[in-house]
Design an enzyme around this catalytic site. Structure first.
Site, PDB file in Angstrom:
ATOM      1  N   LYS A  51       0.843  -1.212   0.000  1.00  0.00           N
ATOM      2  CA  LYS A  51       0.000   0.000   0.000  1.00  0.00           C
ATOM      3  C   LYS A  51       0.876   1.260   0.000  1.00  0.00           C
ATOM      4  CE  LYS A  51      -3.724  -2.572   2.120  1.00  0.00           C
ATOM      5  NZ  LYS A  51      -4.399  -3.008   3.354  1.00  0.00           N
ATOM      6  N   GLN A  95      -4.582  -1.628   9.517  1.00  0.00           N
ATOM      7  CA  GLN A  95      -4.432  -2.959   8.928  1.00  0.00           C
ATOM      8  C   GLN A  95      -5.004  -4.019   9.872  1.00  0.00           C
ATOM      9  OE1 GLN A  95      -3.151  -3.585   5.729  1.00  0.00           O
ATOM     10  NE2 GLN A  95      -3.935  -5.641   6.133  1.00  0.00           N
ATOM     11  N   ASP A 118     -11.205   2.849   3.966  1.00  0.00           N
ATOM     12  CA  ASP A 118     -11.618   1.447   3.805  1.00  0.00           C
ATOM     13  C   ASP A 118     -13.131   1.291   3.676  1.00  0.00           C
ATOM     14  OD1 ASP A 118      -9.598  -0.424   3.564  1.00  0.00           O
ATOM     15  OD2 ASP A 118      -9.148  -0.448   5.704  1.00  0.00           O
TER      16      ASP A 118
END
Ligand code: NDP
Length: 282
Positions: A51, A95, A118
């Site tokens: 990422k 994460q 997200d």
């Protein structure tokens, strides 16, 4: 035909790079994505690295924030809240999974919907269900792009989603429904899974159960999207679909690796730019 997620994702990132440069010129700074990593799970570390690398390519400042696996919940909540309050941070990603002592819901709730790249905040989840403007979770968003890349209209198709998680199966089913597919969601209690998957014009499998779907469970000419990732050796990943047999039957199929994974990362970059744009009114 193999749906080359890596190549499609590269094209997306190249166009995002141009968009990011224009936005940065207007804002006087680059967009900033904070990525929070807790502990030393090798898979999580790999995902975070990919990422950060993609962010650098697109022209997004990646701010990596690390904590040991022993971090307390309050300390982590405070750190995420500080990132949320930082006007120079445009998107925050924590994460997952988090260590057992930390309730992921509490952490995700601290991220304001405007920085929730997200799309996991309850407000974004509710907005998706209500058909309102929201940040769409990266993996389902990327899957829709992969299906669209085949040129096959989703409208009117029979779609089967195997797996009902909050991050993949459920939001994807809603996105397919929004595109006028007739959607069935299967899960671990589904009986005679094969009779259901064989009806699917579009079959998406997200279970984490390696090789669950073989060619005999695929409708001839179907689009098959394999979300699953299971590490079967230090260097080998396996999907939920048995590629060798399913690729004989499907019209389009994603490989693992190189299918859904790269698209997820590309969509994260897109969501970061969208948050940057809307937060700064660009
Ligand atoms: P979860 O474990 O949260 O959910 C798995 C789902 O699969 C559950 O709904 C479960 O059913 C269902 N399931 C499990 N076994 C079976 C079975 N034998 N038959 C039918 N359904 C079954 O997983 P995630 O959604 O988070 O992830 C799924 C997979 O996708 C994992 O391998 C993960 O690593 C991968 N993944 C890949 C991403 C990418 O970018 N490529 C992103 C996110 C995930 P039930 O609800 O009944 O338990």
């Amino acid at each position: 035909m193999i749906l080359d997620g890596a190549a499609i994702a590269q094209g997306v990132k190249e166009s995002l790079r141009q968009r990011a440069a224009k936005l940065a010129a207007r804002a006087g700074r680059k967009p900033c994505l904070a990525v929070v990593l807790v502990g030393d799970n090798p898979a999580s570390r790999t995902y975070v690295q990919s990422k950060i690398k993609a962010a650098a390519f697109v022209g997004i400042e990646g701010r990596e924030v690390e904590f040991p696996a022993t971090v307390g919940e309050e300390e982590l909540l405070d750190a995420v809240a500080a990132l949320d309050a930082d006007s120079l941070v445009d998107g925050i990603l924590v994460q997952l999974p988090l260590p057992a002592q930390i309730n992921p819901d509490r952490v995700l709730d601290v991220i304001s919907p405007a920085k929730d790249v997200d799309g996991f905040h309850p407000q974004n989840v509710a907005s998706l269900q209500l058909g309102r403007h929201c940040t769409v979770p990266c993996t389902p968003k990327g899957i829709i792009r992969l299906i669209d890349s085949t040129g096959t209209p989703i409208d009117g198709k029979t779609a089967v989603v195997v797996g009902r998680s909050n991050i993949v199966g459920k939001p994807l089913a809603k996105l397919l429904l929004d595109r006028n597919a007739t959607v069935t969601i299967a899960h671990s209690h589904t009986q005679d899974l094969a009779s259901i998957t064989r009806q699917a014009d579009i079959l998406v499998v997200a279970t984490g159960h390696a090789g669950l779907i073989d060619g005999s469970m695929v409708k001839p000419g179907a689009i098959v999207i394999d979300v699953g990732i299971t590490r079967i050796s230090p260097t080998r990943l396996k999907g939920d679909v048995d590629f060798a047999s399913a690729s004989q039957v499907a019209a389009f199929i994603t490989p693992v690796p190189g299918g859904v994974g790269p698209m997820t990362v590309a969509m994260l970059m897109e969501n970061t730019l969208e948050c940057f744009e809307s937060r700064l009114g660009l």
